[in-house]
Design an enzyme around this catalytic site. Structure first.
Site, mmCIF file in Angstrom:
data_model
loop_
_atom_site.group_PDB
_atom_site.id
_atom_site.type_symbol
_atom_site.label_atom_id
_atom_site.label_comp_id
_atom_site.label_asym_id
_atom_site.label_seq_id
_atom_site.Cartn_x
_atom_site.Cartn_y
_atom_site.Cartn_z
ATOM 1 N N HIS A 11 2.445 4.319 -1.987
ATOM 2 C CA HIS A 11 2.196 5.444 -2.890
ATOM 3 C C HIS A 11 3.494 6.068 -3.394
ATOM 4 C CE1 HIS A 11 3.407 8.472 0.086
ATOM 5 N NE2 HIS A 11 2.740 7.751 0.987
ATOM 6 N N GLU A 86 -2.712 5.942 6.408
ATOM 7 C CA GLU A 86 -1.534 5.978 7.269
ATOM 8 C C GLU A 86 -1.964 6.188 8.721
ATOM 9 O OE1 GLU A 86 1.325 5.111 8.234
ATOM 10 O OE2 GLU A 86 2.422 5.974 6.530
#
Length: 214
Positions: A11, A86
């Site tokens: 990202h 994550e």
């Protein structure tokens, strides 16, 4: 044998990345620089006329908005999957690197030593995280055998994918960087994984930050 290729995208930058604050599962948006990075990444894929068969993304907003740049430019819809998030960093989430060392020195030491079983007081152990990421990657590979997949996720998650493809042990220190909005290629030939290219940021105008969340 059919080769399945993955283009793995981290990202774009967030305010927490810039502040060296550990995000984990905390749902932090892209900052202005991160939005530009996402656009540059998508434009780079368009410039090489990349042909891909599916787009997957973590459901956290920083990944989903990065994937949106691809959706907009290519006219496709991303498949959101929470398994691509994550690592949950437990009591370390929300702390800067400096604050973690000062406020939770024992937990920080455990984190730095890569204790494979410790869940960081409410988070995920490295083994749990690895099993989640590897399971998600294998599921996607099974569904798209012989195809090319774009996948937007996080620094720690991509590090786990690198470890899988390169056979790097979980307890070993980080071997590669995973910059914001970088392009990273791995593939599976039907019998084994391999790393094809890693940490490509040639499409970005400025330096990108490495990942902190391991």
């Amino acid at each position: 044998m059919k080769t399945t290729r993955f283009c793995l995208v981290r990202h774009g930058e967030t305010h927490w990345n810039a502040a060296r604050r550990m995000q984990g599962h905390t749902d932090i948006d892209l900052n202005d620089r991160g939005k530009i990075q996402a656009q540059q990444m998508a434009q780079a894929l368009k410039a090489i006329d990349l042909k891909f068969d599916a787009l997957y993304t973590s459901d956290l907003i920083r990944a989903a908005k990065t994937a949106h740049a691809i959706e907009h430019l290519f006219g496709v819809n991303a498949i959101a999957d929470a398994a691509l998030r994550e690592r949950h960093l437990g009591s370390l989430q929300g702390l800067t690197i400096e604050d973690a060392q000062r406020l939770k020195p024992d937990l920080w030491q455990i984190h730095m030593e890569r204790d494979l079983e410790h869940e960081l007081l409410g988070g995920e152990s490295i083994k749990q995280f690895a099993n989640r990421i590897h399971g998600a990657l294998e599921k996607i590979r099974y569904l798209h055998e012989g195809q090319t997949i774009l996948l937007v996720s996080h620094g720690g998650a991509l590090d786990m994918m690198y470890r899988l493809a390169s056979k790097q042990p979980l307890e070993a220190e980080k071997a590669v960087s995973v910059p914001n909005a970088s392009l990273n290629w791995i593939s599976h030939n039907g019998s084994s994984w391999k790393v094809e290219q890693w940490a490509d940021t040639n499409h970005l105008n400025n330096l990108a930050l490495d990942n902190l969340d391991l």
